[in-house]
Design an enzyme around this catalytic site. Structure first.
Site, PDB file in Angstrom:
ATOM      1  N   GLY A  77      13.909  11.812   8.094  1.00  0.00           N
ATOM      2  CA  GLY A  77      13.949  12.983   8.960  1.00  0.00           C
ATOM      3  C   GLY A  77      13.171  14.157   8.395  1.00  0.00           C
ATOM      4  O   GLY A  77      12.511  14.901   9.129  1.00  0.00           O
TER       5      GLY A  77
ATOM      6  N   ASP B  95      22.696  15.026  12.442  1.00  0.00           N
ATOM      7  CA  ASP B  95      23.932  14.247  12.355  1.00  0.00           C
ATOM      8  C   ASP B  95      23.835  13.408  11.076  1.00  0.00           C
ATOM      9  O   ASP B  95      23.739  12.188  11.111  1.00  0.00           O
ATOM     10  CB  ASP B  95      24.018  13.360  13.607  1.00  0.00           C
ATOM     11  CG  ASP B  95      25.286  12.537  13.650  1.00  0.00           C
ATOM     12  OD1 ASP B  95      26.099  12.621  12.724  1.00  0.00           O
ATOM     13  OD2 ASP B  95      25.454  11.771  14.625  1.00  0.00           O
ATOM     14  N   SER B  96      23.850  14.102   9.957  1.00  0.00           N
ATOM     15  CA  SER B  96      23.511  13.446   8.690  1.00  0.00           C
ATOM     16  C   SER B  96      24.741  12.961   7.938  1.00  0.00           C
ATOM     17  O   SER B  96      25.875  13.300   8.277  1.00  0.00           O
ATOM     18  CB  SER B  96      22.779  14.451   7.802  1.00  0.00           C
ATOM     19  OG  SER B  96      23.663  15.485   7.446  1.00  0.00           O
TER      20      SER B  96
END
Ligand code: AG3
Length: 289
Positions: free
Chosen positions: A138, A155-156
Site C-alpha cells: 500500500g 484497514d491495516s
C-alpha cells in the site's frame, strides 16, 4: 478435548476463545495465516496470531470503517482501500450505488484466497465489476497517486510486520496527496487501553494531525480486539465528521446496518476523558510495575 486459541493482549494479559478445530494454517512470505472454527464467535481469521475477524463481530468493525465516512461525504465515487483482503470493507462499500470505482491494495494474495474459501459472506463483493484488486504494498501504491480519491480507507494490521509502513509520516503525506480536495482518510487506529496499543495510537494520531487540518478519533466496541475498545481515525482536508453528516440523506439510502446508525455516528466521536487526554498530550498512563 480442550482446544483454545489464545492471543496475548499485552505481555501479561491473555484472551482465549474455545475452538472446535483449526481449519487452515500456513506461514507464508509476509505472515502466518490461521483460520479456526470457534464455538462462540464462529469462524476466526488470525494473522501472525492476532484476531483480524470473527464471524460474530466483524460487522461492527466494517460498519464503522465504512459507513462513518460514507455518511459524511455523500458524493464519494472513487475509493482506495488498503489492506482488507478479507473483503469486509469492500462488501460494505459496494452497497453504495454512487461508488464508481474501488482500488483494493492488499499485500498478501493468500489472505484473499483463504477468505474466499472460509468466509464466503465476507467476500460476496470481491468480484464486483467496480473493484480492482492490486497485490502490492500500500505504501508503494499510494506514492504515485495524486488527487484521485474521494475516500481512502486504511484497514491495516497493527503497526508492526507488514502493516508497519501504513503508520508512517510518509504514508499519511502520500494519502493527503492522493486525495481530492474534499477527500477523507479513515484508518483503524488501535486501542487506547493497553500501554503498547495506546502508544501506537498516540503516535499515529500525532502523525496524521501533522498532515491533515481536520483530524478526529472515534470509537467502537469490538469484543475480540485487545480490551474490546477500538478506535478509528477520521482525517480530512476540511470536512467535519459531525457537522457535515447528512443524517437525512444517509437514512434515505435505506442501507440496513446492525451496528452503525446516524445517532451512533454523532456519539462515537465523544471519547472518554483519559483517551482525549492521551491524544492531546501523547502521554500514556502506565501503572505496570
Ligand atoms: N484489521 C485489523 C485491525 C487491527 C486488529 N489488531 C489486533 N487485533 N491487534 C481487520 C481487518 C478487517 N477487514
Amino acid at each position: 478435548m480442550d482446544l483454545w486459541f489464545t492471543e496475548n493482549h499485552s505481555d501479561s494479559v491473555r484472551f482465549s476463545i474455545r475452538v472446535d478445530k483449526q481449519l487452515y494454517s500456513e506461514q507464508i512470505e509476509y505472515q502466518r495465516i490461521d483460520v479456526f472454527q470457534s464455538l462462540e464467535f464462529g469462524r476466526l481469521l488470525a494473522l501472525d496470531g492476532y484476531v483480524m475477524i470473527t464471524q460474530k463481530d466483524e460487522f461492527i468493525y466494517h460498519d464503522m470503517i465504512v459507513h462513518v465516512p460514507m455518511a459524511v461525504k455523500k458524493d464519494i465515487k472513487n475509493v482506495l482501500v488498503i489492506g482488507a483482503g478479507d473483503g469486509g470493507t469492500v462488501r460494505e462499500l459496494c452497497r453504495y450505488s454512487t461508488i464508481e470505482h474501488i482500488d483494493l491494495v492488499e499485500i498478501d494474495k493468500k489472505v484473499v484466497e483463504v477468505c474466499e474459501e472460509y468466509f464466503p459472506e465476507m467476500t460476496v463483493s470481491m468480484h464486483d465489476p467496480r473493484l480492482d484488486i492490486h497485490f502490492t504494498d500500500g505504501l508503494r501504491f499510494v506514492r504515485r497517486k495524486q488527487g484521485e480519491y474521494d475516500l481512502i480507507i486504511v484497514d491495516s494490521t497493527d503497526p508492526f510486520g507488514p502493516g508497519e509502513g501504513l503508520f508512517t509520516m510518509e504514508f499519511y503525506g502520500n494519502c493527503y496527496k492522493a486525495l481530492k480536495e474534499h477527500g477523507v482518510l479513515v484508518n483503524q487506529h488501535e486501542s487506547p487501553f493497553y500501554v503498547n496499543d495506546a502508544k501506537a495510537m498516540c503516535r499515529a494520531h500525532e502523525r496524521i494531525k501533522s498532515v491533515f487540518p481536520v483530524c478526529a478519533v472515534y470509537q467502537a466496541h469490538i469484543p475480540t480486539y485487545a480490551s474490546g475498545h477500538w478506535l478509528f481515525g477520521f482525517a480530512s482536508k476540511g470536512l467535519d465528521p459531525i457537522k457535515d453528516l447528512d443524517e437525512q440523506h444517509w437514512n434515505s439510502l435505506g442501507i440496513k446496518t446492525r451496528y452503525y446508525n446516524t445517532e451512533l455516528h454523532k456519539g462515537c466521536f465523544a471519547l472518554p476523558s483519559y483517551v482525549k487526554e492521551m491524544l492531546e498530550t501523547g502521554e500514556v498512563l502506565d501503572v505496570r510495575r
